[in-house]
Structures are given as C-alpha cells and as structure tokens.
Enzyme design. Structure first.
Site, mmCIF file in Angstrom:
data_model
loop_
_atom_site.group_PDB
_atom_site.id
_atom_site.type_symbol
_atom_site.label_atom_id
_atom_site.label_comp_id
_atom_site.label_asym_id
_atom_site.label_seq_id
_atom_site.Cartn_x
_atom_site.Cartn_y
_atom_site.Cartn_z
ATOM 1 N N TYR A 48 -42.004 9.971 29.831
ATOM 2 C CA TYR A 48 -42.065 11.304 29.347
ATOM 3 C C TYR A 48 -41.608 11.267 27.741
ATOM 4 C CZ TYR A 48 -41.229 16.437 28.648
ATOM 5 O OH TYR A 48 -41.140 17.784 28.433
ATOM 6 N N ASP A 74 -38.570 5.429 22.251
ATOM 7 C CA ASP A 74 -38.122 6.888 22.583
ATOM 8 C C ASP A 74 -36.825 6.594 23.328
ATOM 9 O OD1 ASP A 74 -37.613 9.420 23.319
ATOM 10 O OD2 ASP A 74 -39.318 10.020 24.199
ATOM 11 N N LYS A 100 -30.991 14.625 23.153
ATOM 12 C CA LYS A 100 -29.935 14.566 23.994
ATOM 13 C C LYS A 100 -28.374 14.336 23.565
ATOM 14 C CE LYS A 100 -33.124 14.686 27.633
ATOM 15 N NZ LYS A 100 -34.352 14.093 27.987
HETATM 16 C C1 PLP Z 1 -35.772 14.727 27.354
HETATM 17 C C2 PLP Z 1 -36.826 13.848 26.571
HETATM 18 C C3 PLP Z 1 -37.686 13.993 25.768
HETATM 19 C C4 PLP Z 1 -37.874 15.619 25.264
HETATM 20 O O1 PLP Z 1 -36.494 15.973 24.785
HETATM 21 P P1 PLP Z 1 -36.575 17.787 24.585
HETATM 22 O O2 PLP Z 1 -35.183 17.871 23.922
HETATM 23 O O3 PLP Z 1 -36.347 17.989 25.913
HETATM 24 O O4 PLP Z 1 -37.570 18.073 23.886
HETATM 25 C C5 PLP Z 1 -38.293 13.135 25.048
HETATM 26 N N1 PLP Z 1 -38.282 11.789 25.585
HETATM 27 C C6 PLP Z 1 -37.641 11.352 26.274
HETATM 28 C C7 PLP Z 1 -37.406 9.998 26.871
HETATM 29 C C8 PLP Z 1 -36.816 12.386 27.033
HETATM 30 O O5 PLP Z 1 -35.952 12.062 28.360
#
Ligand code: PLP
Length: 433
Positions: free
Chosen positions: A144, A239, A267
C-alpha cells in the site's frame, strides 16, 4: 467490557461522516462490529470514551514508536505553538528536519516536506516520471502506498498485463500506466523489464511489507530490484512510510544495505502530527520547481508544529535509540504468540522485523498477497475481539502489522501473551465460533 458510549458515538458519526470514520480502516469492517471511540492516550495505553483501558499495539498505525504523549515531542509542539501555527514562508526548523532525515538515510541528499505519506508517494511518482520522461510505474500486489490514483490499481488478468482500477473513480487510463507484480517475485520483474524496460519510470516497493500484515523481503529480492532498475534507467523508490525510523533509525535501507534513488517517509517522521517527506538523489530532486520543472507544492508543507514534532521525534530516536529494547520486547511478544498458537494447535505463521509483526492464521508461509489472502480471517476476527475484551488493542485486520512501542514494558508484553494464550485456547476449542 461496556462500550455503550462508543456505540452511540458511532451511530451519531455515521449520520455526518461516511461510515462514521475519516479513514476506512478505523471502522472495524474487517473484523465486524463497532469501533472503539478514543478519549485519550498515555504511554502504551489507549482510553476509550466509556473509560476502558487498552494496551495499544496500533500506535496510530505506526507513528507512535515512543507511545502516546512522549515528553520531548509534547514540549517541542508547545514551544512551536508559542510562535505561530503556520507562516507559508520558510523556517530554519525545516532545514533542521531535512538535515536529520539526510543524516539518518545517506541515500537522501535532498528532501521535500509534505503533509502525509500519500502526498509524499504521489509527489515522488510525478518526480520519477518527470525525471525519466517515462510513464510506466511498477508496484507489488499487497503493498500500500497511500490513495493516489496511480497506486489504487490491481493486477490485470495475466502477470505482465497492465493494471486495472482498484477503486471506482480511478480511470482505466491511469491504471494502464501501472503494472502490478507479486511481491518477492524478481523473476517476473526481470521479464517485465525485458519487455518494457525503456518505458518504466520507477519501481516502488515497501522494502518490508506492512500493509498485507508484515511480510519480509525474500533473500535477493531487494538487490534484484536495485540491479534491474539501475540497468534499465528506471528509479527505485523505497516506500519507507512505515519502516523509516521503525525497523532501524536508517530504515529498511540501512537494515538491508540497499540505496534507493528516492525514499518516501511519513508516520514516525512527523512525531504523531501530519507530516510526510520524500527525498533522494540530488540530481533527481533538483528537477522540482523552482529549480527544475516538476510541480509540487503545499500551503501547509513544513508546517511549524509538525516540523517541531518531527525534529523532537528524530532527535530522541537518534540520541536515545530504543531499537535494541524494541527488538527484545517484540521478539518476546512474537515468541509468546507463536508458542500460544502452537499449544492450541492453531495453524499460524509469525512474521516480524524489529518492532513490526503479524501473527498470520495461515497454514503456509506468507510471502506475497496470494499467500496472505489464504489466511483464516474469521479466526483472526475472533482473536481480535478476544484480545480487545481483555484490554489489548490490535489492528482490526489480519492484513495490518502490529507495532510494539518503547512505552511497552516486559510486564505489558507478558500480559499480552497470557491474554493471547486464553483467546487461542478458546479459538481451538470445538463448537460455534
Ligand atoms: C500509511 C502508508 C502510506 C500512506 O500514508 P498516509 O499518511 O496514510 O497518507 C503510504 N505508504 C505506506 C507504506 C504506508 O504504510
């Protein structure tokens, strides 16, 4: 446990907010039932509006690696608040946070601050396409990357076909520019590059997957991504929105010794406030306006409160690293869960890297989305509710990693394991679930 007030609050919220929540994972849809409405958090604890207390293993879905309300972060936010909440003009604090990020991850030579992980990823994608002059993007099923259109794409019917929309509202045209492959399948990626190599702008990957539960990279997978992208002139994007500052201060790239071209963060980097970041090679980052021509902007980008929280969080993690303690606590929790499942003869797989982990109710090892989806999700739901009733707050889906925080103690871990022993023993017992 009485949760009448949560029930009433959810009913009211649903009248005004779609599904009663501002992000769908919060609705407890995957486990069936009513979400818990939160009053406050303190250290490892969450308190709901009915006055119940839970040990928190969600950590706001990752940011709260020091638990709720760490003193250093609160003080930094309070201090920033004295001077103003937003200026729309540069501040020295933004450069300070940029320096902390670049020092933590040497592959990042320059970095832009944004307001969420989604924004970091969609900006990095536009930049990768602008830099390479190519359109195609490769992602892996079960990873994701936030809710940008290009990434809400599912695999087409055969492995090397282009993607199809994974949500109404994503156009077929957008989806066609994204190719979805199985995680941990570097042979498929090799084949794709053989066929479309000159059209691929970037490969984006969660170096340790956290959004289909915790799934670890197979030996050689990340090195193969690095080698193939380099050979074909595509960019490798890690990511690290979850893994950055989580599995090590330098993220998964430090753990596995791989240098991506671009990294996306969110995060933990915001210390619990809305902040994301993307950065990498200076020659790529300098394609952004006002140096280059790729557009990306934000009224609240580098927001002073979020930036202050991020600086305090990273400084604290750098100067007083919790990673060894987190490793020990999470290893103890993982071993306890696995032993409890074993004792109850419940088929399971335990995946963990540092303080992120998942107990999968699966017969076979979980390596990718095809194997993850075979999990017994109804067993997970009963496990989830059994623990919630015992004051343990887990992510409300089999396909989300749980997080240990530095606010947890050995006593908390042991209490969690003994609650899991009881629940798993009940799950294994014959009779209606
Ligand atoms: C949570 C998440 C996102 C998106 O971040 P948001 O702050 O919720 O927009 C993107 N990539 C990964 C791997 C994530 O866990």
């Amino acid at each position: 446990m009485n949760r009448d007030r949560s029930r009433e609050a959810f009913a009211r919220a649903k009248q005004l907010i779609p599904g009663g929540v501002n992000s769908p994972a919060r609705a407890f849809g995957a486990v069936g039932g009513q979400p818990v409405f939160i009053d406050r958090g303190e250290g490892p604890w969450l308190y709901d509006i009915d006055g119940n207390r839970y040990l928190d293993y969600v950590a706001s879905w990752g940011p709260l690696i020091l638990g709720h309300r760490p003193a250093a972060v609160l003080a930094a936010i309070q201090n920033a608040l004295e001077r103003g909440t937003s200026f729309g003009a540069p501040t020295e604090a933004e450069t300070e946070l940029a320096a902390l990020i670049c020092q933590a991850m040497p592959s990042i030579q320059k970095v832009r601050l944004v307001s969420s992980g989604t924004e970091a990823v969609m900006s990095a994608l536009r930049l990768a396409r602008g830099f390479t002059g190519r359109d195609l993007l490769v992602k892996f099923a079960g990873n994701y990357h936030g809710h940008a259109d290009s990434l809400l794409v599912a695999a087409g019917s055969s492995a090397a076909t282009l993607g199809v929309p994974n949500s109404p509202g994503v156009t077929a045209g957008t989806a066609r520019d994204t190719v979805v492959l199985e995680y941990n399948d570097s042979v498929a990626l090799q084949r794709l590059f053989d066929q479309y190599g000159s059209q691929i702008a970037a490969v984006i990957v969660e170096p340790i997957a956290g959004n289909m539960g915790c799934v670890t990279p197979a030996d050689g997978f990340l090195p193969a991504l690095r080698e193939l992208t380099r050979r074909h002139g595509a960019l490798l994007i890690f990511d690290e929105v979850i893994t950055g500052f989580r599995v090590a201060y330098g993220g998964a790239q430090a753990l596995y010794g791989i240098e991506p071209d671009l990294t996306t963060l969110g995060k933990i980097v915001g210390g619990g406030l809305p902040l994301g970041a993307y950065g990498g090679r200076a020659d790529v980052m300098d394609c952004l306006l006002p140096v280059g021509k790729v557009f990306q902007a934000g009224t609240l980008s580098g927001n002073p409160l979020a930036t202050a929280a991020g600086i305090a969080m990273l400084t604290s993690l750098r100067d007083d690293p919790p990673y060894e303690r987190l490793e020990q606590l999470a290893a103890r929790l993982a071993a306890g869960f696995a032993a409890a499942a074993q004792a109850a003869a419940v088929p399971h797989q335990l995946a963990r890297v540092g303080s992120m982990l998942t107990l999968f109710f699966a017969e076979q090892p979980v390596r990718n989305w095809s194997t993850a989806r075979l999990c017994d999700t109804s067993r997970f739901s009963r496990f989830f509710w059994g623990l919630l009733e015992r004051g343990i707050y887990l992510p409300c889906s089999q396909f989300e990693a749980m997080f240990v925080s530095a606010a947890h103690t050995v006593e908390h871990i042991d209490a969690t394991v003994s609650a899991a022993q009881q629940v798993l023993a009940e799950l294994a017992a014959p009779g209606p679930g």
